[in-house]
Structure formats: structure tokens, C-alpha cells
Design an enzyme around this catalytic site. Structure first.
Site, PDB file in Angstrom:
ATOM      1  N   LYS A  52      36.174  51.766 -38.064  1.00  0.00           N
ATOM      2  CA  LYS A  52      35.094  52.685 -37.680  1.00  0.00           C
ATOM      3  C   LYS A  52      33.790  51.917 -37.518  1.00  0.00           C
ATOM      4  O   LYS A  52      33.036  52.142 -36.571  1.00  0.00           O
ATOM      5  CB  LYS A  52      34.968  53.809 -38.719  1.00  0.00           C
ATOM      6  CG  LYS A  52      36.115  54.809 -38.589  1.00  0.00           C
ATOM      7  CD  LYS A  52      36.257  55.746 -39.763  1.00  0.00           C
ATOM      8  CE  LYS A  52      37.572  56.519 -39.617  1.00  0.00           C
ATOM      9  NZ  LYS A  52      37.928  57.303 -40.792  1.00  0.00           N
ATOM     10  N   GLN A  96      35.527  58.959 -46.271  1.00  0.00           N
ATOM     11  CA  GLN A  96      36.904  58.517 -46.013  1.00  0.00           C
ATOM     12  C   GLN A  96      37.865  59.175 -47.011  1.00  0.00           C
ATOM     13  O   GLN A  96      37.666  59.091 -48.217  1.00  0.00           O
ATOM     14  CB  GLN A  96      36.980  56.981 -46.105  1.00  0.00           C
ATOM     15  CG  GLN A  96      38.326  56.397 -45.748  1.00  0.00           C
ATOM     16  CD  GLN A  96      38.732  56.663 -44.293  1.00  0.00           C
ATOM     17  OE1 GLN A  96      37.929  56.507 -43.377  1.00  0.00           O
ATOM     18  NE2 GLN A  96      39.956  57.092 -44.085  1.00  0.00           N
ATOM     19  N   ASP A 119      33.670  64.568 -38.771  1.00  0.00           N
ATOM     20  CA  ASP A 119      35.137  64.643 -38.875  1.00  0.00           C
ATOM     21  C   ASP A 119      35.651  66.024 -38.454  1.00  0.00           C
ATOM     22  O   ASP A 119      36.841  66.191 -38.194  1.00  0.00           O
ATOM     23  CB  ASP A 119      35.571  64.381 -40.330  1.00  0.00           C
ATOM     24  CG  ASP A 119      36.194  63.005 -40.509  1.00  0.00           C
ATOM     25  OD1 ASP A 119      36.658  62.426 -39.498  1.00  0.00           O
ATOM     26  OD2 ASP A 119      36.238  62.528 -41.650  1.00  0.00           O
TER      27      ASP A 119
END
Ligand code: NDP
Length: 282
Positions: A52, A96, A119
Site C-alpha cells: 500500500k 490493517q 476501505d
């Protein structure tokens, strides 16, 4: 021969388009910024976080990395999220997953400001998708829609079958296909006679989490097959939920593993980061 849907090439195309948008925003005085939080040092999570950061650097998005120790408490994590929510210069916040067992993932997801929820996991983002309002969409299913569109595959009016109903893949996938005017069926572990249902599919999206489970008996001739699964076999080779060699000759188009859906997830995360600027200005 089926059309092999090239997720690597399409994700690069998207990242290059985003690079231009990020430059334009910079010229207008806005630096896009993503905060990435990792708790503990799970090796797979470290690889994902590293990828990322690399994608951010490629596109010109600033990335702020918060690497917290395994023993971080839920309160400490929520406090950091609160601080990042309040920071005007942070556009996106990504935590995460999975988190260590002592932390309630749902509480953490709910703590992220929905306008920074790149997300697309916050209940408000999911609700917005459901009723067709602006909001972030979970990256993997959003990437699959891009794969289909950019490969010239029409969704409207097609019979679309999704195998799997997880919150991050199956359910948002079904909602997105519906938004694109597909006729959508969602299947799961309690579905009776799965093969009979999947054989009706013009577009079959497979997100079961079981290596090579989908063989030619599940697939209609000429179907488009999208394989979300990702597994490493005993020889460290990657494979999907679909038995590619068995199914591919039957399809009109298919995604390979690796190089299909996988690269799209990060490209769409980057897309969401760039979109967040507009969403925050609504
Ligand atoms: P989950 O394990 O959360 O969900 C699996 C789904 O498959 C469940 O809804 C389950 O049904 C259903 N299922 C399991 N067995 C069967 C069966 N025999 N018949 C029908 N349905 C079945 O997985 P995810 O959605 O998170 O992920 C799916 C796959 O995609 C995994 O391989 C994962 O690694 C991969 N993945 C890849 C990503 C990428 O970027 N390429 C991103 C995210 C995931 P039930 O609900 O009834 O239990």
C-alpha cells in the site's frame, strides 16, 4: 480461447489515471494523504502494508505509517483514530486487518470517520452503497466492477451469481452488480444444489476461500468467471478458488490467479483515497 482479464494491466491503467488526478489536486494546493495503521507485526499484514505504501509513492499520495506494538490496547488505538479523524490534512484512514484478538475490530471500524473510511467497511459506507448514496465501496468488489467494465463486459441484464456472502467481498459485490443492473443471485454454504444455481450464471464471481473448488461442472459454457480466491499451495504457487485449467476452456472470459482480481484491490484503495478529497468537500 477465453479472454484472459489482465488485472495487472488494468490496475496500472487506473493507478496512472490517479497519478494525473493527484498532480492536479497538488496544483490546486491539496496533497492527498493516507494514514495506515498496523498493530503487531504479522508478516502477511506487513507485506500488504508495504504494498500500500509503494502504491501511494507511485501515485504521489503521502502515506503516514503508524506501526503499533502487538500489546497496544483498544483504547490507545481508538485514541489514535480519533486524532487522525480530527486532522484535516489526513484524507484516508486504513487499519490493517486482522487486529490482535484483544481488540474488537467492529468497534475500530466504527470509530473511523465515514468520510475517511477508504476501505469502505464502516456501517455507514455499507448503508450508503445499499441505498445508492455517495460513500466508499469495499475495494475488492469495486475492483471487479472495473475489471468487467474495462474489459468491455456488459453487466446490465446479465444473470450474475456470487458465491460467498462475506461483508468485504460477497455482499458488496452483489450490491454493486445490482447497481449495474445485473440480475443477481447470492449463494453460500447453505445453498442447495450450488451447481444448478451457478450454471445459470452469465457472470460468476467466486469468493469461497476454498482452493480450486469450482470446476467445469459449476460453469455454463461461455460464462465470464471472476476468481477472488487466493491461496498458496504446498509448492508456494498461488491459486484461486477456481480450477483455472479445467474451467478456462469453457469460458468467454476469466481472471487468472495471480494477476486478476488481486492487483485491483490496492488500485481501488488508491482510487478511494483520491475520491475522499471530493467526499470531504461535499
Ligand atoms: P469468507 O471466508 O469470509 O467467506 C466465504 C464465503 O463462502 C462464505 O459466505 C461461505 O458461506 C461461502 N462458502 C464456503 N464454503 C462454501 C460452499 N461449499 N459452497 C458455497 N458457499 C460456500 O471469505 P472472503 O469473502 O473474505 O474471501 C474469499 C476468498 O477471497 C478467500 O480466498 C480470500 O483469500 C480471497 N480474497 C481475496 C482478495 C483479493 O484482493 N484478491 C480480497 C479479499 C479476499 P457462509 O456465509 O454460509 O459461511
Amino acid at each position: 480461447m477465453p479472454q484472459i482479464i489482465d488485472g495487472k494491466a488494468i490496475s496500472t491503467e487506473i493507478k496512472d489515471e490517479l497519478k494525473v488526478k493527484v498532480e492536479e489536486l497538488k496544483a490546486q494546493g491539496t496533497q492527498v494523504c493516507l494514514a495506515v495503521i498496523q498493530v503487531g507485526n504479522d508478516p502477511a499484514s506487513s507485506v500488504y502494508v508495504g504494498n500500500k505504501k509503494k502504491a501511494c509513492a507511485y501515485i504521489g499520495i503521502e502515506s503516514l505509517a503508524y506501526e503499533l506494538p502487538e500489546e497496544t490496547t483498544q483504547e490507545e488505538l481508538l485514541e489514535l483514530i480519533g486524532e487522525l479523524n480530527a486532522k484535516k490534512e489526513v484524507n484516508g484512514i486504513l487499519v490493517q486487518l486482522p487486529l490482535p484478538k484483544h481488540i474488537d475490530e467492529d468497534a475500530v471500524i466504527r470509530a473511523i470517520d465515514p468520510k475517511k473510511d477508504v476501505d469502505g467497511f464502516h456501517p455507514q459506507s455499507v448503508g450508503a452503497l445499499c441505498i445508492g448514496q455517495p460513500g466508499f465501496v469495499s475495494c475488492t468488489p469495486a475492483g471487479i466492477i472495473q475489471l468487467l467494465k474495462r474489459s468491455g463486459i456488459e453487466i446490465a441484464g446479465k444473470n450474475c451469481v456470487v458465491i460467498g456472502r462475506s461483508n468485504i467481498v460477497g455482499k458488496p459485490m452483489a450490491l454493486l452488480l445490482l447497481r449495474e443492473n445485473g440480475t443477481v443471485t447470492v449463494t453460500h454454504s447453505k445453498t442447495r444444489d450450488l451447481k444448478e444455481v451457478t450454471k445459470q450464471a452469465d457472470i460468476l464471481v467466486v469468493a469461497i476461500g476454498k482452493p480450486k473448488m469450482i470446476t467445469r461442472e459449476y460453469v455454463k459454457e461461455g460464462a465470464v468467471v471472476i476468481d477472488v480466491g487466493i491461496h498458496r499451495n504446498e509448492n508456494s504457487k498461488l491459486c484461486g478458488d477456481v480450477d483455472y485449467d479445467d474451467v478456462a476452456p469453457l469460458c468467454s472470459a476469466i481472471t487468472p490467479v495471480p494477476g486478476g482480481v488481486g492487483p485491483m484491490t490496492i488500485a481501488m484503495l488508491m482510487h478511494n483515497c483520491v475520491e475522499s478529497v471530493a467526499l470531504q468537500n461535499l
